[in-house]
Design a protein around this motif. Structure first.
Motif, PDB file in Angstrom:
ATOM      1  N   MET A 166     -29.161  -1.448  36.637  1.00 12.28           N
ATOM      2  CA  MET A 166     -29.802  -1.277  37.936  1.00 12.28           C
ATOM      3  C   MET A 166     -28.848  -0.667  38.949  1.00 12.28           C
ATOM      4  N   ASP A 167     -29.313   0.368  39.635  1.00 10.27           N
ATOM      5  CA  ASP A 167     -28.540   0.983  40.702  1.00 10.27           C
ATOM      6  C   ASP A 167     -29.066   0.537  42.063  1.00 10.27           C
ATOM      7  N   LEU A 168     -30.385   0.439  42.197  1.00 13.04           N
ATOM      8  CA  LEU A 168     -31.001   0.107  43.478  1.00 13.04           C
ATOM      9  C   LEU A 168     -32.373  -0.509  43.229  1.00 13.04           C
ATOM     10  N   ALA A 169     -32.782  -1.417  44.092  1.00 14.06           N
ATOM     11  CA  ALA A 169     -34.107  -2.028  43.927  1.00 14.06           C
ATOM     12  C   ALA A 169     -34.673  -2.447  45.273  1.00 14.06           C
ATOM     13  N   ILE A 170     -35.993  -2.472  45.356  1.00 11.85           N
ATOM     14  CA  ILE A 170     -36.698  -2.977  46.528  1.00 11.85           C
ATOM     15  C   ILE A 170     -37.720  -4.008  46.046  1.00 11.85           C
TER      16      ILE A 170
END
Length: 368
Positions: free
Chosen positions: A163-167
């Motif tokens: 994972m690099d980025l999550a919302i």
């Protein structure tokens, strides 16, 4: 997990209807001899399923998971991820939510699992319930609301599939309230184990922990920020599995080395926690039950998707507790489950099973 035969199940059903039924009456109802009934009653008593006269049935036959259920939308690039640009890649949509993922892993391991969560009166809510039931999770107690849409988790992976980025869009979990827990209380109290994730609102989380504190409670901290919701009630938990940052936040102890890990676990044990598993990423897992501690490390691998590893690890801890594994085998089994999760492009490996996990357990290294 306690196994019962079909005949024992039939006897239990008769006793539930009439706890003071005689062995002769049971024999006549099932058309078997009274002596056979006596043997079955003795076996059920030894298994702890019935207790004394008139045959009180212990109905703690399931695991309850209280937490998040949502849709996962995961994007992954075909090459190295470039920020502020459109990356060629793929997108997968699947069922998600920490609590729901734990429940699915448990169901795939053959554990009777009930899910307690909230979803919207929308297409995603319908999909979560329908597909979870197909997998074997009991979704009959899930709350549905019209005011909010079903929770959604949007993640972007890097070129190594981490994972690099999550919302996370999770406003709906404000609808998981006291009344819902009270209405579900009698079912949840009959659990062998109750798993909480920290997607609940802090006040409701603490209320739920207090409501079910006499049961064996397992904690999934979800994230560094949400982990803090458990700080004031951490001693109510039987088993916790924070990562390094979460363990620091919950204990107030900076973790730099092995001694610090022991010190943090000592704090948790002093608060009342029985088993502590601190996950350290590539460095492995530090474990402690207050008597034994150590570190274990998974075999080297390149993950296909690392997003479901922690959920599989948690489910495996519950499964190994139900089956009475010693502490070291709990760690090996949980690491094996997380490796299986990372070996699938799906968040949850559809091939998850005890036999497959045991193959990986043999490769788990104990650190010296």
């Amino acid at each position: 997990m306690i196994k019962i035969t079909q005949r024992e199940f039939e006897i239990i059903e008769i006793i539930k209807k009439n706890p003071f039924v005689s062995q002769q009456e049971i024999a006549e109802a099932l058309q078997i001899t009274r002596s056979s009934v006596a043997v079955h009653i003795t076996n059920l008593t030894r298994k702890g399923i019935i207790r004394g006269r008139g045959y009180v049935v212990d109905e703690r036959d399931h695991v309850s998971v209280i937490g998040g259920a949502n849709m996962d939308i995961v994007g992954y690039p075909f090459h190295e991820l470039k920020r502020q640009d459109s990356n060629p890649g793929g997108v997968k949509v699947s069922l998600g939510g920490v609590g729901r993922n734990i429940a699915e892993n448990l169901a795939r391991l053959g554990t009777h699992t009930k899910m307690f969560t909230v979803v919207g009166e929308d297409i995603y809510g319908d999909q979560i319930i329908k597909e979870s039931e197909k997998i074997g999770i009991d979704m009959s107690h899930v709350k549905r609301v019209q005011e909010e849409g079903t929770g959604t988790y949007l993640a972007i992976l890097d070129h190594e599939n981490d994972m690099d980025l999550a919302i996370a869009s999770m406003n709906i979990f404000k609808k998981l309230d006291r009344k819902y827990l009270e209405d579900s209380k009698q079912v949840i109290l009959k659990s062998q184990v109750i798993v909480f994730d920290t997607n609940l609102e802090e006040e409701i989380f603490r209320y739920g922990v207090d409501l079910f504190k006499e049961n064996d409670l397992f904690l999934d901290t979800v994230s560094h920020t949400k982990a803090l919701r458990a700080k004031s009630v951490i001693g109510a938990f039987h088993t916790i599995k924070p990562n390094r940052l979460e363990a620091e936040a919950l204990s107030g102890i900076a973790i730099q080395d092995y001694h610090d890990l022991e010190k943090a676990c000592g704090f948790f044990h002093s608060e009342g926690v029985k088993n502590v598993f601190i996950t350290l990423g590539p460095e492995g897992v530090f474990y402690s039950d207050g008597l034994k501690n150590g570190m274990m490390k998974a075999p080297k691998m390149t993950p296909k998707n690392a997003t479901g590893a922690g959920d599989a690890f948690q489910a495996a801890l519950v499964y190994s507790e139900l089956h009475g594994f010693p502490i070291k085998d709990k760690v090996r089994f949980a690491i094996g489950a997380s490796v299986m999760a990372m070996n699938a492009y799906e968040t949850i490996n559809p091939d998850l099973s005890e036999s497959e996990i045991r193959k990986i357990m043999k490769k788990v290294e104990e650190m010296k």
